[in-house]
Motif scaffolding. Structure first.
Motif, PDB file in Angstrom:
ATOM      1  N   MET A 163       5.783   2.602   1.917  1.00 16.67           N
ATOM      2  CA  MET A 163       6.625   3.746   1.624  1.00 16.67           C
ATOM      3  C   MET A 163       7.041   3.679   0.165  1.00 16.67           C
ATOM      4  SD  MET A 163      10.178   4.988   3.430  1.00 16.67           S
ATOM      5  CE  MET A 163      11.071   3.543   2.845  1.00 16.67           C
ATOM      6  N   ARG A 164       6.267   4.364  -0.702  1.00 21.45           N
ATOM      7  CA  ARG A 164       6.550   4.358  -2.134  1.00 21.45           C
ATOM      8  C   ARG A 164       6.506   5.781  -2.661  1.00 21.45           C
ATOM      9  NH1 ARG A 164       6.917  -0.323  -4.490  1.00 21.45           N
ATOM     10  NH2 ARG A 164       6.544   0.530  -6.563  1.00 21.45           N
ATOM     11  N   PHE A 165       7.435   6.074  -3.569  1.00 19.02           N
ATOM     12  CA  PHE A 165       7.497   7.392  -4.188  1.00 19.02           C
ATOM     13  C   PHE A 165       6.640   7.397  -5.442  1.00 19.02           C
ATOM     14  CE2 PHE A 165       9.692  10.255  -7.263  1.00 19.02           C
ATOM     15  CZ  PHE A 165       9.388  11.451  -6.628  1.00 19.02           C
ATOM     16  N   THR A 166       5.716   8.344  -5.529  1.00 19.20           N
ATOM     17  CA  THR A 166       4.826   8.434  -6.687  1.00 19.20           C
ATOM     18  C   THR A 166       4.846   9.831  -7.296  1.00 19.20           C
ATOM     19  OG1 THR A 166       2.947   8.929  -5.221  1.00 19.20           O
ATOM     20  CG2 THR A 166       3.276   6.623  -5.852  1.00 19.20           C
ATOM     21  N   GLY A 167       5.926  10.576  -7.046  1.00 18.32           N
ATOM     22  CA  GLY A 167       5.990  11.944  -7.544  1.00 18.32           C
ATOM     23  C   GLY A 167       5.317  12.893  -6.562  1.00 18.32           C
ATOM     24  N   THR A 168       5.348  14.172  -6.876  1.00 17.70           N
ATOM     25  CA  THR A 168       4.704  15.181  -6.030  1.00 17.70           C
ATOM     26  C   THR A 168       3.967  16.164  -6.923  1.00 17.70           C
ATOM     27  OG1 THR A 168       6.549  16.765  -6.048  1.00 17.70           O
ATOM     28  CG2 THR A 168       6.634  15.008  -4.391  1.00 17.70           C
ATOM     29  N   ASP A 169       3.245  17.065  -6.267  1.00 20.12           N
ATOM     30  CA  ASP A 169       2.497  18.057  -7.042  1.00 20.12           C
ATOM     31  C   ASP A 169       3.400  19.063  -7.748  1.00 20.12           C
ATOM     32  OD1 ASP A 169       3.394  19.289  -4.776  1.00 20.12           O
ATOM     33  OD2 ASP A 169       1.449  20.074  -4.143  1.00 20.12           O
ATOM     34  N   SER A 170       4.686  19.114  -7.369  1.00 21.10           N
ATOM     35  CA  SER A 170       5.609  20.065  -7.993  1.00 21.10           C
ATOM     36  C   SER A 170       6.728  19.370  -8.766  1.00 21.10           C
ATOM     37  CB  SER A 170       6.226  20.978  -6.924  1.00 21.10           C
ATOM     38  OG  SER A 170       6.934  20.226  -5.960  1.00 21.10           O
ATOM     39  N   TYR A 171       6.657  18.045  -8.893  1.00 21.31           N
ATOM     40  CA  TYR A 171       7.697  17.306  -9.604  1.00 21.31           C
ATOM     41  C   TYR A 171       7.043  16.195 -10.407  1.00 21.31           C
ATOM     42  CZ  TYR A 171      12.189  14.987 -10.473  1.00 21.31           C
ATOM     43  OH  TYR A 171      13.305  14.428 -11.070  1.00 21.31           O
ATOM     44  N   VAL A 172       7.152  16.291 -11.729  1.00 21.13           N
ATOM     45  CA  VAL A 172       6.568  15.282 -12.611  1.00 21.13           C
ATOM     46  C   VAL A 172       7.580  14.154 -12.785  1.00 21.13           C
ATOM     47  CG1 VAL A 172       5.663  14.798 -14.910  1.00 21.13           C
ATOM     48  CG2 VAL A 172       5.159  16.992 -13.802  1.00 21.13           C
ATOM     49  N   ALA A 173       7.282  13.013 -12.183  1.00 24.45           N
ATOM     50  CA  ALA A 173       8.176  11.853 -12.277  1.00 24.45           C
ATOM     51  C   ALA A 173       7.594  10.855 -13.265  1.00 24.45           C
ATOM     52  CB  ALA A 173       8.346  11.202 -10.909  1.00 24.45           C
ATOM     53  N   THR A 174       8.399  10.418 -14.218  1.00 29.66           N
ATOM     54  CA  THR A 174       7.948   9.407 -15.174  1.00 29.66           C
ATOM     55  C   THR A 174       7.836   8.057 -14.462  1.00 29.66           C
ATOM     56  OG1 THR A 174      10.241   8.984 -15.839  1.00 29.66           O
ATOM     57  CG2 THR A 174       8.996  10.605 -17.126  1.00 29.66           C
ATOM     58  N   ASP A 175       7.136   7.129 -15.103  1.00 27.90           N
ATOM     59  CA  ASP A 175       6.933   5.810 -14.491  1.00 27.90           C
ATOM     60  C   ASP A 175       8.261   5.106 -14.223  1.00 27.90           C
ATOM     61  OD1 ASP A 175       4.218   6.178 -14.537  1.00 27.90           O
ATOM     62  OD2 ASP A 175       3.886   5.041 -16.389  1.00 27.90           O
ATOM     63  N   ASP A 176       9.201   5.191 -15.183  1.00 25.70           N
ATOM     64  CA  ASP A 176      10.470   4.483 -14.988  1.00 25.70           C
ATOM     65  C   ASP A 176      11.302   5.110 -13.877  1.00 25.70           C
ATOM     66  OD1 ASP A 176      10.892   6.743 -16.519  1.00 25.70           O
ATOM     67  OD2 ASP A 176      12.435   5.846 -17.780  1.00 25.70           O
ATOM     68  N   LEU A 177      11.170   6.422 -13.669  1.00 25.30           N
ATOM     69  CA  LEU A 177      11.886   7.068 -12.571  1.00 25.30           C
ATOM     70  C   LEU A 177      11.303   6.647 -11.226  1.00 25.30           C
ATOM     71  CD1 LEU A 177      13.973   9.000 -11.443  1.00 25.30           C
ATOM     72  CD2 LEU A 177      12.395  10.888 -11.897  1.00 25.30           C
ATOM     73  N   MET A 178       9.979   6.570 -11.133  1.00 26.23           N
ATOM     74  CA  MET A 178       9.351   6.121  -9.886  1.00 26.23           C
ATOM     75  C   MET A 178       9.732   4.682  -9.573  1.00 26.23           C
ATOM     76  SD  MET A 178       5.549   7.886  -9.851  1.00 26.23           S
ATOM     77  CE  MET A 178       5.069   7.468 -11.530  1.00 26.23           C
ATOM     78  N   VAL A 179       9.783   3.843 -10.604  1.00 25.34           N
ATOM     79  CA  VAL A 179      10.204   2.449 -10.410  1.00 25.34           C
ATOM     80  C   VAL A 179      11.630   2.400  -9.871  1.00 25.34           C
ATOM     81  CG1 VAL A 179      10.826   0.325 -11.631  1.00 25.34           C
ATOM     82  CG2 VAL A 179       8.636   1.433 -12.099  1.00 25.34           C
ATOM     83  N   ALA A 180      12.520   3.236 -10.421  1.00 28.73           N
ATOM     84  CA  ALA A 180      13.913   3.245  -9.995  1.00 28.73           C
ATOM     85  C   ALA A 180      14.050   3.670  -8.538  1.00 28.73           C
ATOM     86  CB  ALA A 180      14.727   4.179 -10.900  1.00 28.73           C
ATOM     87  N   VAL A 181      13.357   4.733  -8.148  1.00 28.33           N
ATOM     88  CA  VAL A 181      13.430   5.215  -6.759  1.00 28.33           C
ATOM     89  C   VAL A 181      12.945   4.129  -5.806  1.00 28.33           C
ATOM     90  CG1 VAL A 181      12.510   6.874  -5.101  1.00 28.33           C
ATOM     91  CG2 VAL A 181      13.206   7.645  -7.378  1.00 28.33           C
ATOM     92  N   ASN A 182      11.819   3.527  -6.119  1.00 28.25           N
ATOM     93  CA  ASN A 182      11.250   2.519  -5.226  1.00 28.25           C
ATOM     94  C   ASN A 182      12.076   1.236  -5.202  1.00 28.25           C
ATOM     95  OD1 ASN A 182       8.988   4.088  -4.372  1.00 28.25           O
ATOM     96  ND2 ASN A 182       8.015   3.712  -6.337  1.00 28.25           N
ATOM     97  N   ALA A 183      12.703   0.893  -6.323  1.00 27.74           N
ATOM     98  CA  ALA A 183      13.577  -0.280  -6.351  1.00 27.74           C
ATOM     99  C   ALA A 183      14.795  -0.063  -5.460  1.00 27.74           C
ATOM    100  CB  ALA A 183      14.009  -0.580  -7.786  1.00 27.74           C
ATOM    101  N   ALA A 184      15.381   1.141  -5.529  1.00 29.55           N
ATOM    102  CA  ALA A 184      16.543   1.442  -4.693  1.00 29.55           C
ATOM    103  C   ALA A 184      16.180   1.394  -3.211  1.00 29.55           C
ATOM    104  CB  ALA A 184      17.099   2.820  -5.056  1.00 29.55           C
TER     105      ALA A 184
END
Length: 281
Positions: A1-22
């Motif tokens: 279960m990891r967040f990698t952004g979506t087709d309608s939301y551009v997530a930067t690498d550091d934001l994806m790291v933060a979501v998955n760390a939380a």
């Protein structure tokens, strides 16, 4: 279960790291950043990407922490007792579940958004410390303890209107969404306005970023405002040449009401444009 952004939301690498760390640490994700940088939308997209239900608790200046747990509707119970309604015998009929209770009870652990937590009283975050840490609370009227079978993913947003208590911050994973650089912003625009003419995109982006650098602006235009402005440029079929200028201070952008949100900034830009034109004579 990891967040990698979506087709309608551009997530930067550091934001994806933060979501998955939380998610890994099972701690609330506290997200700060300029208004309009996608903090609230992040929770929507995390829920969509991970196939989780979304529960949103939008905080106001009058919101109390207790409302997120439950509220006892004593007025309705008193009215029903006067009418002789039999359900008054069960106090549980007058307990109204809050968003945290709904999240704890959900069969599938949801994404719980606590939006703009800094709008509430300074004691609001402190009043939620144990509930967010232990994922449980006590209902005094019914003498029951509500405990989450599985932890929801909690995303908390703040616009930095006031400082949050240290004890609350210690229990969160923190991430600041930096304003997107030009390359990232172009990706965001492409997601929302696919197929945009490159000449229009180039001139709009140049003017937008120059505008953000104009000294004295009370509120710099944000990502959401850029997207609105580009939509209007497309609808009105604005020529890219209209946007071209060597210095943003010499040009009042067409449809500037999408970018500038107060009269002070409009007057600042008008004054700078006037002075620049006068000096150029």
């Amino acid at each position: 279960m990891r967040f990698t952004g979506t087709d309608s939301y551009v997530a930067t690498d550091d934001l994806m790291v933060a979501v998955n760390a939380a998610i890994t640490l099972e701690r609330p994700l506290l997200v700060k950043g300029e208004p309009g940088t996608g903090k609230t939308v992040l929770a929507v997209e995390v829920a969509r990407a991970l196939n989780r239900p979304l529960l949103s608790w939008h905080v106001k200046s009058t919101t109390k922490a207790q409302q997120g747990l439950y509220e006892y509707d004593a007025v309705s119970r008193l009215r029903d007792s006067q009418l002789g309604d039999a359900k008054v015998q069960d106090i549980g009929n007058y307990i109204v579940k809050g968003k945290l209770w709904e999240a704890f009870d959900a069969p599938i652990p949801p994404v719980l958004l606590i939006d703009e937590i800094d709008k509430a009283d300074i004691e609001f975050p402190n009043d939620l410390l144990l509930e967010l840490d232990r994922m449980e609370f006590h209902v005094y009227e019914t003498r029951q303890t509500i405990k989450a079978a599985q932890r929801p993913i909690v995303i908390i947003t703040s616009n930095n209107e006031k400082e949050l208590p240290d004890a609350f911050l210690r229990r969160c994973f923190f991430h600041y969404i930096r304003f997107p650089d030009r390359a990232t912003m172009e990706r965001i625009v492409e997601v929302h306005h696919p197929g945009l003419k490159q000449a229009l995109l180039r001139e709009a982006m140049a003017l937008f970023y120059d505008l953000r650098e104009v000294p004295g602006l009370k509120k710099k235009p944000s990502t959401s405002e850029l997207l609105d402005w580009i939509k209007l440029l497309m609808v009105e079929d604005i020529d890219p040449e209209t946007l071209r200028a060597k210095d943003a201070r010499t040009l009042i952008p067409p449809l500037c009401g999408a970018l500038l949100k107060n009269e002070q900034d409009v007057h600042t830009l008008e004054r700078l444009a006037f002075l620049a034109r006068r000096e150029g004579r």
